[in-house]
Motif scaffolding. Structure first.
Motif, PDB file in Angstrom:
ATOM      1  N   SER A 222       0.845  -1.196   0.000  1.00  0.00           N
ATOM      2  CA  SER A 222       0.000   0.000   0.000  1.00  0.00           C
ATOM      3  C   SER A 222       0.879   1.245   0.000  1.00  0.00           C
ATOM      4  O   SER A 222       2.068   1.188   0.313  1.00  0.00           O
ATOM      5  CB  SER A 222      -0.907   0.013   1.228  1.00  0.00           C
ATOM      6  OG  SER A 222      -0.143   0.153   2.421  1.00  0.00           O
ATOM      7  N   GLU A 223       0.277   2.381  -0.352  1.00  0.00           N
ATOM      8  CA  GLU A 223       1.030   3.637  -0.329  1.00  0.00           C
ATOM      9  C   GLU A 223       1.449   3.987   1.091  1.00  0.00           C
ATOM     10  O   GLU A 223       2.492   4.608   1.311  1.00  0.00           O
ATOM     11  CB  GLU A 223       0.196   4.765  -0.947  1.00  0.00           C
ATOM     12  CG  GLU A 223       0.007   4.614  -2.447  1.00  0.00           C
ATOM     13  CD  GLU A 223      -0.572   5.862  -3.090  1.00  0.00           C
ATOM     14  OE1 GLU A 223      -0.948   6.805  -2.349  1.00  0.00           O
ATOM     15  OE2 GLU A 223      -0.645   5.905  -4.339  1.00  0.00           O
ATOM     16  N   GLU A 224       0.639   3.568   2.074  1.00  0.00           N
ATOM     17  CA  GLU A 224       0.984   3.832   3.472  1.00  0.00           C
ATOM     18  C   GLU A 224       2.238   3.057   3.870  1.00  0.00           C
ATOM     19  O   GLU A 224       3.098   3.582   4.603  1.00  0.00           O
ATOM     20  CB  GLU A 224      -0.183   3.430   4.376  1.00  0.00           C
ATOM     21  CG  GLU A 224      -0.027   3.882   5.819  1.00  0.00           C
ATOM     22  CD  GLU A 224       0.047   5.384   5.969  1.00  0.00           C
ATOM     23  OE1 GLU A 224       0.749   5.852   6.887  1.00  0.00           O
ATOM     24  OE2 GLU A 224      -0.575   6.100   5.160  1.00  0.00           O
ATOM     25  N   GLU A 225       2.381   1.829   3.385  1.00  0.00           N
ATOM     26  CA  GLU A 225       3.583   1.044   3.682  1.00  0.00           C
ATOM     27  C   GLU A 225       4.814   1.648   3.015  1.00  0.00           C
ATOM     28  O   GLU A 225       5.906   1.637   3.574  1.00  0.00           O
ATOM     29  CB  GLU A 225       3.387  -0.401   3.218  1.00  0.00           C
ATOM     30  CG  GLU A 225       2.428  -1.213   4.061  1.00  0.00           C
ATOM     31  CD  GLU A 225       2.267  -2.624   3.540  1.00  0.00           C
ATOM     32  OE1 GLU A 225       2.828  -3.556   4.136  1.00  0.00           O
ATOM     33  OE2 GLU A 225       1.572  -2.796   2.518  1.00  0.00           O
ATOM     34  N   ILE A 226       4.632   2.177   1.812  1.00  0.00           N
ATOM     35  CA  ILE A 226       5.748   2.844   1.124  1.00  0.00           C
ATOM     36  C   ILE A 226       6.159   4.086   1.894  1.00  0.00           C
ATOM     37  O   ILE A 226       7.351   4.381   2.059  1.00  0.00           O
ATOM     38  CB  ILE A 226       5.350   3.207  -0.319  1.00  0.00           C
ATOM     39  CG1 ILE A 226       5.001   1.946  -1.108  1.00  0.00           C
ATOM     40  CG2 ILE A 226       6.476   3.978  -1.011  1.00  0.00           C
ATOM     41  CD1 ILE A 226       4.431   2.214  -2.484  1.00  0.00           C
ATOM     42  N   ARG A 227       5.169   4.816   2.388  1.00  0.00           N
ATOM     43  CA  ARG A 227       5.458   6.012   3.183  1.00  0.00           C
ATOM     44  C   ARG A 227       6.230   5.639   4.449  1.00  0.00           C
ATOM     45  O   ARG A 227       7.165   6.323   4.848  1.00  0.00           O
ATOM     46  CB  ARG A 227       4.148   6.725   3.540  1.00  0.00           C
ATOM     47  CG  ARG A 227       4.338   8.059   4.253  1.00  0.00           C
ATOM     48  CD  ARG A 227       2.974   8.662   4.583  1.00  0.00           C
ATOM     49  NE  ARG A 227       2.207   8.946   3.383  1.00  0.00           N
ATOM     50  CZ  ARG A 227       2.313  10.062   2.681  1.00  0.00           C
ATOM     51  NH1 ARG A 227       3.161  11.002   3.074  1.00  0.00           N
ATOM     52  NH2 ARG A 227       1.582  10.253   1.604  1.00  0.00           N
ATOM     53  N   TYR A 228       5.857   4.504   5.075  1.00  0.00           N
ATOM     54  CA  TYR A 228       6.557   4.055   6.282  1.00  0.00           C
ATOM     55  C   TYR A 228       7.990   3.633   5.955  1.00  0.00           C
ATOM     56  O   TYR A 228       8.908   3.871   6.728  1.00  0.00           O
ATOM     57  CB  TYR A 228       5.811   2.881   6.928  1.00  0.00           C
ATOM     58  CG  TYR A 228       6.423   2.421   8.225  1.00  0.00           C
ATOM     59  CD1 TYR A 228       6.128   3.070   9.424  1.00  0.00           C
ATOM     60  CD2 TYR A 228       7.312   1.356   8.263  1.00  0.00           C
ATOM     61  CE1 TYR A 228       6.698   2.669  10.622  1.00  0.00           C
ATOM     62  CE2 TYR A 228       7.894   0.945   9.452  1.00  0.00           C
ATOM     63  CZ  TYR A 228       7.578   1.606  10.629  1.00  0.00           C
ATOM     64  OH  TYR A 228       8.158   1.216  11.813  1.00  0.00           O
ATOM     65  N   LEU A 229       8.173   3.019   4.786  1.00  0.00           N
ATOM     66  CA  LEU A 229       9.510   2.603   4.361  1.00  0.00           C
ATOM     67  C   LEU A 229      10.457   3.794   4.300  1.00  0.00           C
ATOM     68  O   LEU A 229      11.639   3.684   4.633  1.00  0.00           O
ATOM     69  CB  LEU A 229       9.421   1.918   2.988  1.00  0.00           C
ATOM     70  CG  LEU A 229      10.738   1.556   2.307  1.00  0.00           C
ATOM     71  CD1 LEU A 229      11.468   0.478   3.097  1.00  0.00           C
ATOM     72  CD2 LEU A 229      10.472   1.086   0.871  1.00  0.00           C
ATOM     73  N   LEU A 230       9.939   4.959   3.893  1.00  0.00           N
ATOM     74  CA  LEU A 230      10.758   6.157   3.757  1.00  0.00           C
ATOM     75  C   LEU A 230      10.496   7.176   4.862  1.00  0.00           C
ATOM     76  O   LEU A 230      10.745   8.365   4.706  1.00  0.00           O
ATOM     77  CB  LEU A 230      10.523   6.818   2.388  1.00  0.00           C
ATOM     78  CG  LEU A 230      11.138   6.074   1.210  1.00  0.00           C
ATOM     79  CD1 LEU A 230      10.069   5.277   0.492  1.00  0.00           C
ATOM     80  CD2 LEU A 230      11.844   6.996   0.245  1.00  0.00           C
ATOM     81  N   LYS A 231      10.012   6.690   6.011  1.00  0.00           N
ATOM     82  CA  LYS A 231       9.633   7.599   7.092  1.00  0.00           C
ATOM     83  C   LYS A 231      10.797   8.447   7.587  1.00  0.00           C
ATOM     84  O   LYS A 231      10.598   9.562   8.061  1.00  0.00           O
ATOM     85  CB  LYS A 231       9.036   6.810   8.249  1.00  0.00           C
ATOM     86  CG  LYS A 231       9.993   5.833   8.926  1.00  0.00           C
ATOM     87  CD  LYS A 231       9.305   5.049  10.046  1.00  0.00           C
ATOM     88  CE  LYS A 231      10.227   4.016  10.665  1.00  0.00           C
ATOM     89  NZ  LYS A 231      11.418   4.588  11.299  1.00  0.00           N
ATOM     90  N   ASP A 232      12.024   7.929   7.503  1.00  0.00           N
ATOM     91  CA  ASP A 232      13.181   8.677   7.985  1.00  0.00           C
ATOM     92  C   ASP A 232      13.440   9.938   7.167  1.00  0.00           C
ATOM     93  O   ASP A 232      14.187  10.814   7.588  1.00  0.00           O
ATOM     94  CB  ASP A 232      14.443   7.806   7.950  1.00  0.00           C
ATOM     95  CG  ASP A 232      14.387   6.694   8.983  1.00  0.00           C
ATOM     96  OD1 ASP A 232      13.689   6.868  10.007  1.00  0.00           O
ATOM     97  OD2 ASP A 232      15.024   5.648   8.775  1.00  0.00           O
ATOM     98  N   PHE A 233      12.816  10.028   5.983  1.00  0.00           N
ATOM     99  CA  PHE A 233      13.078  11.152   5.086  1.00  0.00           C
ATOM    100  C   PHE A 233      11.852  12.046   4.911  1.00  0.00           C
ATOM    101  O   PHE A 233      11.793  12.867   4.015  1.00  0.00           O
ATOM    102  CB  PHE A 233      13.557  10.617   3.728  1.00  0.00           C
ATOM    103  CG  PHE A 233      14.635   9.572   3.860  1.00  0.00           C
ATOM    104  CD1 PHE A 233      15.933   9.941   4.143  1.00  0.00           C
ATOM    105  CD2 PHE A 233      14.333   8.221   3.765  1.00  0.00           C
ATOM    106  CE1 PHE A 233      16.928   8.984   4.298  1.00  0.00           C
ATOM    107  CE2 PHE A 233      15.314   7.258   3.917  1.00  0.00           C
ATOM    108  CZ  PHE A 233      16.620   7.643   4.187  1.00  0.00           C
ATOM    109  N   SER A 234      10.849  11.853   5.768  1.00  0.00           N
ATOM    110  CA  SER A 234       9.635  12.691   5.797  1.00  0.00           C
ATOM    111  C   SER A 234       9.004  12.851   4.409  1.00  0.00           C
ATOM    112  O   SER A 234       8.946  13.957   3.859  1.00  0.00           O
ATOM    113  CB  SER A 234       9.978  14.071   6.377  1.00  0.00           C
ATOM    114  OG  SER A 234      10.565  13.948   7.645  1.00  0.00           O
TER     115      SER A 234
END
Length: 348
Positions: free
Chosen positions: A46-58
């Motif tokens: 999901s797009e939410e999982e992709i967002r979490y994958l890159l959470k360190d980069f906001s």
């Protein structure tokens, strides 16, 4: 930022100049330099999982694209510097047992309708060495071989999460505790231990946990009692005061145990939102700026962090259900280049 299907249509158009049709590129579909291309993603992500994958980069915006058996995404990180950091940190990283393609938008793979020209499925396993990587001896995959040949297991390598790296923790300790002693002492744990898990990095062997001891029990009682009393007295932070490096107080969700006020450190800010690190749980979260309370007095920062980073020796963590549970096992050593991260083998 808004996206539309026209952003992915051919960027060329024909115009007439001196009676001759010439091809011109439309400037409105110019690739964005602040975007990163993330390829070889699982089809069901999901797009939410992709967002979490890159959470360190906001990440500011995620656009997932699925084309047949291929899945990739373009993620806007807001700056060229974050794009470079994301590529360095994530390119080649294992995610859901796939090796990620992470590159700048301008150098993302070209599309082709010819199946034979498409990139082949990336190998699940990566051989890596050097700082920032760790291997799990039990997290092995079987490499497909031709018919009749024996399959051989290979070791999987994982990138150490940014928030667990020594360089990050040194900065945190200097700004929050004004003392680095904690980092020098946490690797002294050995033998059989009980670990109360506070946070995990999904699909990796890395997790944060509290080493269950009498000292931990006393520190927890003293800290949480002090913070509970301070909550009503500490004023909410002014908008201008919330910036990177700010020490503050915020509500932390404890699952079935409800919520509690906890120490946190501001990692970044985007408009009315702050990305904070909950010091005593090893977890980052994005919360409204207006919900943060002041906690800048050194009196609140005398007790060292309650949690610390660990790595499972022979497994990976795939479920959040392990959070707030106690794992029993033994310490088997430490990572060579990140010696503050202890290896843990759970008793079965």
């Amino acid at each position: 930022m808004s996206w539309s299907s026209s952003d992915f249509r051919p960027s060329a158009k024909l115009c007439r100049k001196n009676g001759v049709l010439e091809e011109q590129k439309s400037p409105r579909v110019k690739k964005r330099e602040t975007e990163v291309y993330v390829g070889n993603l699982p089809l069901d992500i999901s797009e939410e999982e992709i967002r979490y994958l890159l959470k360190d980069f906001s990440p500011l915006h995620v656009h997932k694209i699925q084309n047949g058996c291929r899945c990739f995404a373009f993620v806007d990180l807001g700056s060229v510097q974050k794009v470079a950091l994301a590529i360095q940190e994530l390119n080649g990283k294992l995610f859901h047992q796939r090796k990620l393609y992470v590159n700048s938008n301008k150098s993302s793979p070209k599309r082709t309708s010819d199946v034979s020209e498409r990139p082949q499925e990336l190998p699940v396993l990566e051989k890596a060495s050097g700082q920032g990587f760790a291997k799990s001896t039990a997290c092995t995959q079987l490499t497909p071989k031709a018919s009749g040949e024996t399959e051989k297991p290979r070791t999987t390598f994982f990138a150490v999460p940014m928030e667990m790296r020594g360089s990050f923790l040194v900065l945190l300790l200097r700004e929050c505790f004004r003392d680095l002693c904690w980092l020098a002492t946490i690797h002294n744990i050995g033998g059989e231990v009980g670990l109360l898990v506070t946070s995990i990095v999904p699909q990796t062997p890395f997790f944060w946990a509290m080493h269950v001891t009498e000292t931990l029990h006393r520190n927890m009682q003293a800290l949480f009692s002090t913070l509970a009393q301070a909550e009503e007295r500490q004023p909410y932070l002014q908008d201008w005061a919330v910036q990177r490096g700010t020490r503050c107080l915020a509500e932390y969700h404890l699952g079935d145990y409800g919520r509690a006020w906890n120490r946190c450190w501001v990692l970044d800010r985007v408009d009315a939102w702050a990305v904070v690190m909950f010091i005593d749980f090893g977890r980052s979260a994005t919360i409204p700026v207006q919900s943060l309370r002041s906690l800048d007095s050194d009196d609140f920062w005398t007790i060292p962090p309650l949690t610390q980073p660990f790595m499972l020796e022979k497994d990976i963590l795939s479920s959040y259900q392990v959070i707030h549970r106690i794992l029993k096992g033994k310490i088997t050593g430490a990572l060579n280049l990140e010696s503050h991260i202890l290896k843990f083998e759970e008793f079965k």
